[in-house]
Scaffold this active site. Sequence first.
Site, short mmCIF file in Angstrom:
data_model
loop_
_atom_site.label_atom_id
_atom_site.label_comp_id
_atom_site.label_asym_id
_atom_site.label_seq_id
_atom_site.Cartn_x
_atom_site.Cartn_y
_atom_site.Cartn_z
N ASN A 58 0.84 -1.19 0.00
CA ASN A 58 0.00 0.00 0.00
C ASN A 58 0.88 1.25 0.00
OD1 ASN A 58 0.57 -0.93 2.66
ND2 ASN A 58 -1.15 0.17 3.54
N GLU A 112 0.37 5.22 0.60
CA GLU A 112 -0.54 6.28 1.05
C GLU A 112 -0.04 7.66 0.61
OE1 GLU A 112 -1.13 5.51 5.26
OE2 GLU A 112 -2.32 3.71 4.80
N CYS A 135 -4.12 0.64 -2.41
CA CYS A 135 -3.95 -0.61 -1.69
C CYS A 135 -2.84 -1.47 -2.33
CB CYS A 135 -5.23 -1.42 -1.70
SG CYS A 135 -6.60 -0.68 -0.79
N GLU A 137 -2.95 -4.60 -3.12
CA GLU A 137 -3.45 -5.48 -4.17
C GLU A 137 -3.44 -4.78 -5.52
OE1 GLU A 137 -4.77 -4.81 -1.23
OE2 GLU A 137 -5.91 -6.49 -0.41
N CYS A 194 -10.28 -4.94 0.08
CA CYS A 194 -11.42 -4.01 0.12
C CYS A 194 -12.28 -4.21 -1.14
CB CYS A 194 -10.92 -2.57 0.23
SG CYS A 194 -10.28 -1.89 -1.31
N CYS A 205 -10.66 -3.16 -4.50
CA CYS A 205 -9.66 -4.12 -4.99
C CYS A 205 -10.34 -5.37 -5.55
CB CYS A 205 -8.68 -4.50 -3.89
SG CYS A 205 -7.52 -3.16 -3.52
N1 THU Z 1 -5.17 -1.76 2.63
C1 THU Z 1 -4.60 -2.53 1.66
O1 THU Z 1 -3.57 -2.17 1.07
N2 THU Z 1 -5.19 -3.71 1.37
C2 THU Z 1 -6.22 -4.25 2.05
O2 THU Z 1 -6.61 -5.37 1.77
C3 THU Z 1 -6.87 -3.49 3.12
C4 THU Z 1 -6.39 -2.11 3.31
C5 THU Z 1 -4.49 -0.51 2.99
C6 THU Z 1 -5.15 0.75 2.54
C7 THU Z 1 -4.58 1.73 3.55
O3 THU Z 1 -3.28 2.14 3.11
C8 THU Z 1 -4.41 0.92 4.81
O4 THU Z 1 -4.38 -0.44 4.39
C9 THU Z 1 -5.50 1.12 5.83
O5 THU Z 1 -6.75 0.96 5.25
#
Ligand code: THU
Length: 148
Positions: free
Chosen positions: A57, A59, A68, A70, A102, A105
Amino acid sequence: MEGDRQHPAPAAPPTEHLQLLLRRSREAKSCAYCPYSRFPVGAALLTASGEIFSGCNVENACYSLGVCAERTAIQKAISEGHTSFRAMAIASDMGDTFVVPCGACRQVMREFGTDWDVYLTKADGSYIVKRLEELLPLSFGPEDLKKV
Ligand code: THU
Protein backbone atom coordinates in the site's frame (compact mmCIF):
# COMPACT_ATOMS: atom_id res chain seq x y z
CA MET A 1 -9.64 -5.27 -25.43
CA GLU A 2 -7.64 -7.55 -23.14
CA GLY A 3 -10.34 -7.70 -20.47
CA ASP A 4 -12.67 -9.29 -23.02
CA ARG A 5 -10.59 -12.44 -23.30
CA GLN A 6 -11.67 -15.67 -21.74
CA HIS A 7 -9.54 -16.57 -18.74
CA PRO A 8 -9.31 -20.37 -18.41
CA ALA A 9 -9.68 -21.73 -14.89
CA PRO A 10 -6.18 -21.85 -13.40
CA ALA A 11 -4.89 -24.83 -11.47
CA ALA A 12 -3.96 -24.12 -7.85
CA PRO A 13 -0.29 -23.16 -7.62
CA PRO A 14 2.09 -26.01 -6.79
CA THR A 15 3.27 -26.00 -3.17
CA GLU A 16 6.64 -24.42 -3.89
CA HIS A 17 4.98 -21.63 -5.89
CA LEU A 18 2.52 -21.07 -3.09
CA GLN A 19 5.20 -20.85 -0.41
CA LEU A 20 7.12 -18.35 -2.54
CA LEU A 21 3.95 -16.37 -3.19
CA LEU A 22 3.21 -16.17 0.54
CA ARG A 23 6.78 -15.11 1.27
CA ARG A 24 6.76 -12.46 -1.44
CA SER A 25 3.56 -10.95 0.01
CA ARG A 26 5.23 -10.69 3.43
CA GLU A 27 8.35 -9.15 1.92
CA ALA A 28 6.27 -6.61 -0.01
CA LYS A 29 4.57 -5.62 3.24
CA SER A 30 7.93 -4.45 4.58
CA CYS A 31 7.96 -1.79 1.82
CA ALA A 32 4.51 -0.43 2.67
CA TYR A 33 4.33 3.36 2.73
CA CYS A 34 1.63 3.87 5.33
CA PRO A 35 2.62 6.74 7.65
CA TYR A 36 -1.05 7.69 8.17
CA SER A 37 -2.78 4.38 8.85
CA ARG A 38 0.28 2.51 10.15
CA PHE A 39 -1.40 -0.55 8.63
CA PRO A 40 1.11 -2.18 6.29
CA VAL A 41 -0.17 -4.57 3.63
CA GLY A 42 1.70 -6.63 1.06
CA ALA A 43 0.37 -8.52 -1.95
CA ALA A 44 1.96 -10.95 -4.37
CA LEU A 45 0.34 -11.89 -7.66
CA LEU A 46 1.15 -15.12 -9.53
CA THR A 47 0.66 -14.86 -13.29
CA ALA A 48 -0.42 -17.70 -15.58
CA SER A 49 3.16 -17.81 -16.86
CA GLY A 50 4.53 -18.34 -13.33
CA GLU A 51 5.93 -14.88 -12.64
CA ILE A 52 5.26 -13.05 -9.39
CA PHE A 53 4.54 -9.33 -9.10
CA SER A 54 4.35 -7.89 -5.62
CA GLY A 55 3.02 -4.62 -4.25
CA CYS A 56 2.42 -2.68 -1.05
CA ASN A 57 0.00 0.00 0.00
CA VAL A 58 1.16 3.50 -0.91
CA GLU A 59 -0.54 6.28 1.05
CA ASN A 60 -0.54 10.01 0.46
CA ALA A 61 -0.89 13.20 2.52
CA CYS A 62 -3.99 13.73 0.39
CA TYR A 63 -5.55 10.66 2.02
CA SER A 64 -7.95 9.69 -0.75
CA LEU A 65 -5.06 9.13 -3.17
CA GLY A 66 -3.75 6.16 -1.21
CA VAL A 67 -3.56 2.89 -3.12
CA CYS A 68 -3.95 -0.61 -1.69
CA ALA A 69 -1.27 -3.29 -1.96
CA GLU A 70 -3.45 -5.48 -4.17
CA ARG A 71 -3.94 -2.80 -6.79
CA THR A 72 -0.26 -1.88 -6.74
CA ALA A 73 0.61 -5.50 -7.57
CA ILE A 74 -2.03 -5.71 -10.31
CA GLN A 75 -0.91 -2.46 -11.90
CA LYS A 76 2.69 -3.60 -11.89
CA ALA A 77 1.76 -6.87 -13.60
CA ILE A 78 -0.55 -5.30 -16.18
CA SER A 79 1.99 -2.63 -17.05
CA GLU A 80 4.57 -5.37 -17.66
CA GLY A 81 2.23 -7.14 -20.09
CA HIS A 82 0.61 -9.79 -17.83
CA THR A 83 -3.18 -10.07 -17.80
CA SER A 84 -3.83 -13.68 -16.81
CA PHE A 85 -3.55 -14.52 -13.14
CA ARG A 86 -3.55 -17.72 -11.08
CA ALA A 87 -3.43 -16.47 -7.52
CA MET A 88 -2.75 -13.58 -5.18
CA ALA A 89 -1.50 -13.72 -1.59
CA ILE A 90 -2.17 -10.84 0.80
CA ALA A 91 -0.32 -10.19 4.06
CA SER A 92 -0.89 -7.79 6.93
CA ASP A 93 0.26 -7.48 10.54
CA MET A 94 -3.12 -8.50 11.95
CA GLY A 95 -2.51 -11.30 14.38
CA ASP A 96 -5.98 -12.69 14.85
CA THR A 97 -7.66 -11.90 11.57
CA PHE A 98 -7.18 -12.98 7.98
CA VAL A 99 -6.63 -9.85 5.90
CA VAL A 100 -9.32 -9.33 3.26
CA PRO A 101 -9.23 -7.11 0.18
CA CYS A 102 -11.42 -4.01 0.12
CA GLY A 103 -14.35 -3.77 -2.26
CA ALA A 104 -12.49 -1.59 -4.75
CA CYS A 105 -9.66 -4.12 -4.99
CA ARG A 106 -12.13 -6.98 -5.45
CA GLN A 107 -13.61 -5.20 -8.44
CA VAL A 108 -10.18 -4.50 -9.94
CA MET A 109 -9.22 -8.17 -9.43
CA ARG A 110 -12.46 -9.29 -11.03
CA GLU A 111 -11.62 -7.40 -14.22
CA PHE A 112 -9.14 -10.21 -14.89
CA GLY A 113 -11.49 -13.15 -14.32
CA THR A 114 -13.59 -14.67 -11.56
CA ASP A 115 -11.87 -18.04 -11.34
CA TRP A 116 -8.58 -17.44 -9.61
CA ASP A 117 -7.50 -17.84 -5.99
CA VAL A 118 -6.86 -15.27 -3.28
CA TYR A 119 -4.84 -16.38 -0.24
CA LEU A 120 -5.80 -14.39 2.85
CA THR A 121 -3.13 -14.66 5.52
CA LYS A 122 -2.60 -13.88 9.18
CA ALA A 123 0.65 -12.52 10.59
CA ASP A 124 1.60 -16.04 11.75
CA GLY A 125 1.58 -17.21 8.11
CA SER A 126 -1.60 -19.26 8.32
CA TYR A 127 -4.03 -18.72 5.47
CA ILE A 128 -7.42 -19.40 3.97
CA VAL A 129 -8.06 -19.39 0.24
CA LYS A 130 -11.08 -17.95 -1.57
CA ARG A 131 -12.02 -17.92 -5.24
CA LEU A 132 -12.60 -14.46 -6.61
CA GLU A 133 -16.17 -15.55 -7.34
CA GLU A 134 -16.64 -16.05 -3.59
CA LEU A 135 -15.13 -12.69 -2.70
CA LEU A 136 -17.27 -10.83 -5.22
CA PRO A 137 -20.43 -12.77 -6.09
CA LEU A 138 -22.81 -11.49 -8.78
CA SER A 139 -20.05 -9.28 -10.10
CA PHE A 140 -20.03 -6.90 -13.02
CA GLY A 141 -17.23 -7.38 -15.52
CA PRO A 142 -16.02 -6.76 -19.06
CA GLU A 143 -18.33 -9.45 -20.51
CA ASP A 144 -21.39 -7.50 -19.37
CA LEU A 145 -20.50 -4.56 -21.58
CA LYS A 146 -21.14 -6.78 -24.62
CA LYS A 147 -24.71 -7.53 -23.59
CA VAL A 148 -26.33 -4.30 -24.80
N1 THU B 1 -5.17 -1.76 2.63
C1 THU B 1 -4.60 -2.53 1.66
O1 THU B 1 -3.57 -2.17 1.07
N2 THU B 1 -5.19 -3.71 1.37
C2 THU B 1 -6.22 -4.25 2.05
O2 THU B 1 -6.61 -5.37 1.77
C3 THU B 1 -6.87 -3.49 3.12
C4 THU B 1 -6.39 -2.11 3.31
C5 THU B 1 -4.49 -0.51 2.99
C6 THU B 1 -5.15 0.75 2.54
C7 THU B 1 -4.58 1.73 3.55
O3 THU B 1 -3.28 2.14 3.11
C8 THU B 1 -4.41 0.92 4.81
O4 THU B 1 -4.38 -0.44 4.39
C9 THU B 1 -5.50 1.12 5.83
O5 THU B 1 -6.75 0.96 5.25
